[in-house]
Structure formats: structure tokens, C-alpha cells
Design an enzyme around this catalytic site. Sequence first.
Site, mmCIF file in Angstrom:
data_model
loop_
_atom_site.group_PDB
_atom_site.id
_atom_site.type_symbol
_atom_site.label_atom_id
_atom_site.label_comp_id
_atom_site.label_asym_id
_atom_site.label_seq_id
_atom_site.Cartn_x
_atom_site.Cartn_y
_atom_site.Cartn_z
ATOM 1 N N GLY A 109 12.843 0.425 1.155
ATOM 2 C CA GLY A 109 11.734 -0.244 1.827
ATOM 3 C C GLY A 109 12.011 -1.718 2.034
ATOM 4 C CB VAL A 130 25.669 -14.880 5.774
ATOM 5 C CG1 VAL A 130 26.530 -15.452 6.901
ATOM 6 C CG2 VAL A 130 25.412 -13.392 6.012
ATOM 7 N NE ARG A 158 12.914 4.908 0.477
ATOM 8 C CZ ARG A 158 11.983 4.092 0.962
ATOM 9 N NH1 ARG A 158 11.665 4.149 2.247
ATOM 10 N NH2 ARG A 158 11.369 3.221 0.176
ATOM 11 C CG ASP A 213 14.410 2.544 -8.579
ATOM 12 O OD1 ASP A 213 14.256 2.666 -7.344
ATOM 13 O OD2 ASP A 213 13.635 3.049 -9.402
ATOM 14 N N GLY A 214 16.736 2.942 -6.282
ATOM 15 C CA GLY A 214 17.501 3.969 -5.582
ATOM 16 C C GLY A 214 18.731 3.393 -4.903
ATOM 17 C CB THR A 228 11.230 -3.236 -4.400
ATOM 18 O OG1 THR A 228 10.020 -2.478 -4.454
ATOM 19 C CG2 THR A 228 11.630 -3.625 -5.807
ATOM 20 C CG ASP A 282 6.235 -0.962 -5.291
ATOM 21 O OD1 ASP A 282 5.282 -1.435 -4.649
ATOM 22 O OD2 ASP A 282 6.691 0.175 -5.088
ATOM 23 C CG ASP A 334 9.374 -0.587 -8.745
ATOM 24 O OD1 ASP A 334 10.226 -1.336 -8.225
ATOM 25 O OD2 ASP A 334 9.094 0.532 -8.278
ATOM 26 N NE ARG A 364 -14.344 -11.744 -4.125
ATOM 27 C CZ ARG A 364 -14.652 -11.048 -5.214
ATOM 28 N NH1 ARG A 364 -15.924 -10.805 -5.504
ATOM 29 N NH2 ARG A 364 -13.715 -10.566 -5.988
ATOM 30 N NE ARG A 405 7.486 6.274 -5.970
ATOM 31 C CZ ARG A 405 8.364 5.455 -5.392
ATOM 32 N NH1 ARG A 405 8.155 5.017 -4.168
ATOM 33 N NH2 ARG A 405 9.462 5.061 -6.020
#
Length: 319
Positions: free
Chosen positions: A11, A24, A72, A103-104, A125, A127, A129, A154, A171
Site C-alpha cells: 500500500g 536517489v 502486490r 512487512d510483506g 505503511t 498503519d 504496524d 464534529r 487492519r
Amino acid sequence: MNKIAVLTSGGDAPGMNAAIRAVVRRGIFKGLDVYGVKNGYDGLMTGNFIPMDLGSVGDILHRGGTILYSARSERFKTADGQQQALAQLMEVGIDGLVVIGGDGSFKGAGKLTAQGFPTIGIPGTIDNDIAGTDYTIGFDTAVNTAVEAIDKIRDTASSHERTYVIEVMGRDAGDIALWAGMCAGAESIIIPEANYEINDMIDRIKQGHERGKLHSIIVVAEGVCKGTDIGNMIEEKTGFDTRVAVLGHFQRGGSPTAYDRMMSSQMGAKAVDLLVEGKKGVMVGVKNGQLIYTPFEEAAKDRHTIDMSIYHLARSLSI
């Protein structure tokens, strides 16, 4: 080390372009030829390499997404796919590879390193994570995007005396929900790392209503449940007018914050330095404000942990 390449995988995250720029320009500063790989590991297998010079990364520091595109790849997970990628790297004469992703993506980079090819990872990422680092590229921008959206919601919630459930990305990790909920003053924050009781959340909403609050904001990480499910339960148990907003991919785009630009630039330069020093199979990270590097296998066997003290603080401040 004469030629290096850089790719983005998984992502997209705000700050990836800043990291590409740093790789670069640091590479050129070190006297290296630098190539970009388009479309992630798919591009690596098909030989979609482009030579990059100083001008090719001009005016991208502030841009979201990734100029190298991302994808991916299931085929790269196979032994044949990895051999095809290695053959392409050898044909162009690439000596080292920088992989920007999650991580992937690092699992793929680790496969190349296991076969003798030097790779360095940069955690990208929203996330936040990935174990082995306190921070991943794109997280700060995603949180700021979510907070800005919640602040605007709000206003509407208050004007119409409504309860709003805001579903954010995450996720398996609740960092975005936790930080955004804390900074936007949410009444309840629902994350994968903490058990939540629907009755506790309902009680907090009712208590706020009884003391005159015109609205309530609930932030939920997508990995726990759907925001619509939470919204339906709230409306059913309270009778309060409840709406749901799903921020979705809105959080992944946009111009990176100053902090994301700074961290991306530092990590990108560090990745090049590590390759030049002969390091391989490691991920650049940040621990206690300092740049560090961690072997892929060590980062993979640890689990990302969230700072639960922030969660408990958020609960105590939203009474």
C-alpha cells in the site's frame, strides 16, 4: 557497490516519494548509479528499471503516493518469481536494492538476501504496524488526515446533536484509531489491542448526554468491526440519531507532513549508507528518536505493540 535500485511495494503511504528522493540523491552523492523499479516486485521480475538522476526526483518531496507506483505480487512469492527477479537485477548490473514498504514487502526482500543479493528495507505503511521500529513512513500524515476529518465531522455532529462513528484504517493495528481518537477527543476508541464492551461504550454516551453533551464521537479501527455495526448497536440501545463515516483510502493520500518528510529523508539516506557499508537483509528504523537497523528475521518474529498508556489516558480524559 556501483549501481543500486529502489522500489515501493504494498500500500502507498505519504512520504514514500520523499524516501525515493533521498535514496536517489544520497546514492548520487555517494557516486552510485541509481535506478527506479516501477510497479514493485512485478516490475522487478519484468525488468521495468528506469535510470534516475537528480532531476527525476525534483519536485516530489511534497507529493503523496509513489512516483514508482506500487503493486502486490503473488508471483514473486514463488521460487521461480524470485529467480526471475534476480536474473533481471544481474542483467542490469544492480548491486543492491532498497525496498520501501511493509512487512510483506520485507519478506520478499529477505528472500532475495537469503540468495545472496543485498537488500535494505525502509518501513512505509500508514498503519505503523512493523516491529523493530517506533515509526513507519506515512503514519503521521494519516493521523493528521483523520484528525482533520473528525474535527469537521464534529461540527456537523454538534449542529444536529448526533452521535458519529468514525471508521479508520488499521487492519491489525490500532495506532491510527488510538492517536486520532485521542487527538480529536473521541468518547470511545475501539482498537484490536484492547477488548471493548458495547455496554461500557453505551454508558459513556448516555452519561455525556445526561450532562448536556450535544454529540458523541466513537473511533473504531477497521480491523475490529465495521463502523456500521457499531452505529446500529448504538442507535438500537440509545435511540440517539447515529451516523457512520468511513474514512477509508482518504487516509492514504495527500501531501506528507513535515515529520513524515523528515523521517523519510533520513531513512532513505540511511538505507543507501548501509548498502555502501556492506550491510544487507536489514530494515532501517527509529528507536527512541535514533535511526537504527534491524535484521528482517528479527523484525518478523516480533509483534508490533501499541502504547497502551495512551489508550488508558484517552479513556480517562473522555469521561
